[in-house]
Design a protein around this motif. Structure first.
Motif, mmCIF file in Angstrom:
data_model
loop_
_atom_site.group_PDB
_atom_site.id
_atom_site.type_symbol
_atom_site.label_atom_id
_atom_site.label_comp_id
_atom_site.label_asym_id
_atom_site.label_seq_id
_atom_site.Cartn_x
_atom_site.Cartn_y
_atom_site.Cartn_z
ATOM 1 N N ALA A 169 0.860 -1.181 0.000
ATOM 2 C CA ALA A 169 0.000 0.000 0.000
ATOM 3 C C ALA A 169 0.896 1.230 0.000
ATOM 4 O O ALA A 169 1.787 1.357 0.842
ATOM 5 C CB ALA A 169 -0.919 0.003 1.220
ATOM 6 N N LYS A 180 3.533 0.379 3.038
ATOM 7 C CA LYS A 180 3.297 -0.693 3.996
ATOM 8 C C LYS A 180 3.055 -1.994 3.253
ATOM 9 O O LYS A 180 2.261 -2.045 2.316
ATOM 10 C CB LYS A 180 2.091 -0.357 4.890
ATOM 11 N N PHE A 182 1.600 -5.792 3.558
ATOM 12 C CA PHE A 182 0.651 -6.528 4.382
ATOM 13 C C PHE A 182 0.162 -7.741 3.615
ATOM 14 O O PHE A 182 0.266 -7.819 2.379
ATOM 15 C CB PHE A 182 -0.538 -5.636 4.770
ATOM 16 N N LEU A 184 -3.051 -10.098 2.693
ATOM 17 C CA LEU A 184 -4.496 -9.972 2.570
ATOM 18 C C LEU A 184 -5.179 -11.087 3.362
ATOM 19 O O LEU A 184 -4.946 -12.275 3.097
ATOM 20 C CB LEU A 184 -4.892 -10.037 1.094
ATOM 21 N N ARG A 189 -8.162 -5.191 8.449
ATOM 22 C CA ARG A 189 -8.167 -3.814 7.971
ATOM 23 C C ARG A 189 -6.755 -3.358 7.656
ATOM 24 O O ARG A 189 -5.804 -3.739 8.336
ATOM 25 C CB ARG A 189 -8.749 -2.863 9.022
ATOM 26 N N LEU A 190 -6.641 -2.525 6.640
ATOM 27 C CA LEU A 190 -5.404 -1.806 6.352
ATOM 28 C C LEU A 190 -5.531 -0.425 6.981
ATOM 29 O O LEU A 190 -6.294 0.414 6.497
ATOM 30 C CB LEU A 190 -5.178 -1.708 4.837
ATOM 31 N N CYS A 191 -4.807 -0.194 8.059
ATOM 32 C CA CYS A 191 -4.929 1.052 8.814
ATOM 33 C C CYS A 191 -3.784 1.998 8.467
ATOM 34 O O CYS A 191 -2.648 1.564 8.228
ATOM 35 C CB CYS A 191 -4.937 0.774 10.320
ATOM 36 N N SER A 192 -4.091 3.279 8.452
ATOM 37 C CA SER A 192 -3.101 4.319 8.198
ATOM 38 C C SER A 192 -3.574 5.600 8.850
ATOM 39 O O SER A 192 -4.666 5.668 9.421
ATOM 40 C CB SER A 192 -2.884 4.520 6.697
ATOM 41 N N PHE A 196 -8.826 3.857 6.977
ATOM 42 C CA PHE A 196 -8.609 2.422 6.830
ATOM 43 C C PHE A 196 -9.358 1.910 5.609
ATOM 44 O O PHE A 196 -10.279 2.549 5.088
ATOM 45 C CB PHE A 196 -9.079 1.666 8.087
ATOM 46 N N HIS A 199 -9.940 -5.286 4.140
ATOM 47 C CA HIS A 199 -9.299 -6.264 3.260
ATOM 48 C C HIS A 199 -10.315 -6.940 2.346
ATOM 49 O O HIS A 199 -9.966 -7.339 1.224
ATOM 50 C CB HIS A 199 -8.562 -7.313 4.098
ATOM 51 N N THR A 213 -9.733 5.246 1.265
ATOM 52 C CA THR A 213 -9.884 4.890 2.661
ATOM 53 C C THR A 213 -11.213 5.412 3.196
ATOM 54 O O THR A 213 -12.002 6.015 2.476
ATOM 55 C CB THR A 213 -8.724 5.476 3.480
ATOM 56 N N ILE A 221 -2.746 0.209 -4.348
ATOM 57 C CA ILE A 221 -2.584 -1.174 -3.915
ATOM 58 C C ILE A 221 -1.981 -1.973 -5.072
ATOM 59 O O ILE A 221 -2.508 -1.958 -6.185
ATOM 60 C CB ILE A 221 -3.923 -1.803 -3.484
#
Length: 474
Positions: A169, A180, A182, A184, A189-192, A196, A199, A213, A221
């Motif tokens: 990401a 980041k 990560f 899947l 969740r993809l947090c920033s 967020f 997934h 987000t 992505i």
């Protein structure tokens, strides 16, 4: 029959409108619903006029009176609403904030207490026959699901993102960089700092997509490359950076089918690059003296193989054999084997060269990864004192200098533009015109916008010295 349907339709509308990030899509849906209702009314009016032409004056007059009253009611409801009013009118009162409730009270006072009830779709749908409302709702639901499930076509050999893959990401704006890696997973969740992303919303999308987000910020992505994985994976000792690993592979001239010896597995970075270079027909023997480092290297290696197979649909070659051993005393592991290249990442590599030399093919290369220049001097001195048949072909370090190349932007957020000089204007007038030229007229003209080019403020400085040794025949 009409009341349950209206409740179901209102429940659908409220569920759709609660998501702020899909506001534009939902607005288009309501526009379609309004058009379908308007078309239904127009059809009813035309049928009444047709009946009048045929002589059905009594029935048509009653229908015309009903339609006139309905049109008057609809006309009273037609007022310009703000986006906040349109959304809040569709939500239950217990979910609204105090500011929205205050706005509702003001509207009620201005319109005599009827604005809130008339603005709701429940009263709006009362003017339609049940069959017409059912047809309109089916059309809207069909278009809504079609828009949600619409996925761009994929090329042969490509696949959509699936659970278990390693993804990256990325978000970059005004020197604020977010990167980041990560995996899947279902329900994660993809947090920033910019919100967020679920997934579950990422799965099924094509790689290389922008997803917004919860705060509306677009995040890029894509699938993680081997370089991304090496830089972001969990590590114990320092890794061999991709720029250095790529240079060592060129030094050793590793190709598919080669047998390579590695000493100093570390976190497994160099092992992965060697594994990809030798392919399924080659092999890599990796030795590590520390057991904790060896465990980390094996975990990173297996993790990459697993996620890569999900992405490609076939297995990564299982061509690396890890051993917890010291190369100085590992003659039994090397017995009867010959290597096309050797990669060393050790503090004192000159101590293991006598063990490596008999198993290295004549003319083959031993690439050594050293952190400081003192280790380079010790290596040179060790080879000289031991009289080993090695040629020092090259001692280098690999710097990488990032640059920023982007369109020149003024303080007001608009691009600078360039215009051709004219003989009727002096230089000051040309400069003023250059600053005031609209970007909309020249943004599509090639060469109309100047670019800035400067070194990136963050640079990767020294990482290691790379020494190339080649075995010669005495």
């Amino acid at each position: 029959m009409a009341v349950p349907f209206r409740l179901i339709l209102m429940h659908r509308l409220e569920a759709v409108c609660t998501s702020s990030q899909n506001y534009n899509r939902q607005r288009n849906i309501f526009v379609k619903l309004y058009k379908s209702i308007r078309d239904a009314r127009s059809f009813s009016t035309s049928s009444v006029r047709c009946n009048e032409d045929r002589g059905d004056s009594s029935d048509s007059s009653s229908l015309s009176a009903k339609l006139t009253s309905r049109q008057d009611l609809l006309f009273r409801r037609r007022r310009h609403l703000s986006p906040l009013e349109r959304i809040s009118s569709l939500l239950p009162q217990d979910t609204l904030s105090p500011e929205v409730m205050q706005l509702r009270e003001q509207n009620l006072q201005e319109q005599g207490g009827n604005a809130n009830q008339e603005s709701r779709p429940e009263t709006f749908m009362k003017d339609l026959d049940t069959d017409q409302a059912i047809d309109a709702a089916k059309e809207i639901n069909t278009s809504f699901h079609h828009e949600e499930k619409q996925v761009p076509p994929i090329l042969p050999g490509d696949s959509l993102l699936t659970f278990g893959e390693l993804l990256m990401a990325e978000y970059l704006k005004k020197r604020v960089e977010f990167r980041k890696m990560f995996q899947l997973q279902t329900g994660a969740r993809l947090c920033s700092s910019w919100g967020f992303i679920q997934h579950d919303d990422i799965a099924g999308q094509p790689a290389g997509s922008f997803l917004r987000t919860s705060r509306g910020v677009p995040i890029f992505i894509r699938r993680a490359s081997l370089e991304d994985y090496v830089l972001c994976m969990k590590r114990g000792p320092a890794i061999a950076y991709p720029k250095d690993a790529a240079t060592m592979l060129m030094m050793m001239d590793v190709t598919e089918g080669d047998d390579v010896l590695e000493s100093g597995s570390g976190s497994g970075a160099m092992s992965l690059f060697l594994s990809r270079a030798v392919g399924s027909k080659g092999s890599v023997l990796s030795l590590e003296v520390r057991e904790d480092h060896l465990r980390r290297a094996v975990l990173n290696y297996e993790h990459w193989r697993t996620t890569w197979s999900m992405r490609r649909g076939r297995e990564w070659p299982d061509n690396v054999r890890f051993h917890n051993a010291d190369l100085c005393t590992a003659s039994s592991l090397l017995a009867g084997r010959g290597f096309h290249a050797v990669a060393l990442d050790l503090i004192k590599p000159h101590l293991v060269l006598p063990t490596v030399l008999p198993h290295l093919h004549p003319g083959a290369v031993c690439a050594v990864y050293l952190a400081n220049i003192t280790q380079v001097v010790d290596l040179l001195e060790g080879v000289r004192c031991s009289a080993l048949p090695f040629l020092f072909e090259r001692i280098i370090e690999v710097p990488v200098r990032k640059w920023v190349v982007a369109p020149a932007v003024q303080k007001d957020g608009q691009y600078h533009t360039r215009t051709a000089p004219t003989p009727d204007k002096d230089q000051s007038q040309e400069d003023e015109t250059d600053r005031e030229t609209s970007t909309e007229d020249s943004s599509l003209t090639f060469g109309s916008i100047p670019y800035i080019a400067r070194p990136h403020p963050e640079q990767m400085s020294h990482t290691a010295f790379l020494v190339k040794l080649r075995k010669y025949v005495q």
